[in-house]
Design an enzyme around this catalytic site. Sequence first.
Site, mmCIF file in Angstrom:
data_model
loop_
_atom_site.group_PDB
_atom_site.id
_atom_site.type_symbol
_atom_site.label_atom_id
_atom_site.label_comp_id
_atom_site.label_asym_id
_atom_site.label_seq_id
_atom_site.Cartn_x
_atom_site.Cartn_y
_atom_site.Cartn_z
ATOM 1 N N HIS A 99 0.846 -1.197 0.000
ATOM 2 C CA HIS A 99 0.000 0.000 0.000
ATOM 3 C C HIS A 99 0.882 1.248 0.000
ATOM 4 C CE1 HIS A 99 -2.906 3.018 1.338
ATOM 5 N NE2 HIS A 99 -3.850 2.188 0.924
ATOM 6 N N GLU A 171 -3.972 2.590 -7.202
ATOM 7 C CA GLU A 171 -4.373 3.650 -6.277
ATOM 8 C C GLU A 171 -3.524 4.889 -6.541
ATOM 9 O OE1 GLU A 171 -3.641 2.436 -2.226
ATOM 10 O OE2 GLU A 171 -1.513 2.258 -2.650
#
Length: 256
Positions: A99, A171
């Site tokens: 992430h 993302e």
Amino acid sequence: MAGERRPLMAANWKMNKTVREAQDYMAALLPRVADLAGEVDVAVFAPFTCLSEVARMAEGSGVLAGAQNFFYEDSGAYTGEVSAPMLLDVGARASIVGHSERRELFCETDESVARKARRAVEAGLLPVVCVGETEEERDAGRMWEKVSGQVRAVVEGLGDASGGRVVFAYEPIWAIGTGKTASPEDAQDAIGRIRGLLRELRGEGFAEEARLLYGGSIKPENISEIMAQKDVDGGLVGGASLEVGSFLQLVEAARG
């Protein structure tokens, strides 16, 4: 979204929720998604402190309990870390890998993310591998240079794993927690390029099996347009997943 790939809607709680709060959330979520088997896959990525309870409650429901991170070694002198076997032991079946917050705040690199993704696949965890660019990189015309490098590092380390055993989440870092969202067309452009790169690196079968998610300020107001894009297979949801009601709206939108 291609019809043969089942959509996946994934809640990333980040550093939120006590055990009691997790219990209340799962108690509200599970009855509402019980009839979605075969239509939408649902995953909940919980903090380590409540992961075992989330996994216990999700058992037999079809909801995937997942971690937000792990280390690529199985044991040893790695203070503060947990391993893939430890996650499996408490009932986790998936983990987020790489992430942007891990990359930025904890100095994770393409190499370490690739090692984690490979170890997840070897251990039987489903890795949700995050890739994306900063606003500065996008403005400088380096979006694809950054994203393709992240994807290549992971795919080249996966061995002979099939596309169905890995998920990628695009993302754009400038859209995470900012309220900004990539337009549906921007999301499709990036995710379509990722699928094309997977096809180039591993062939048609791998590219068509791999599920590709969008993450970055997803909310009920924009999910339908995002899910309408042909290469978007679901969402990795942060803030909008913390309230079970808003997350359920996203799950319903993925159902179509």
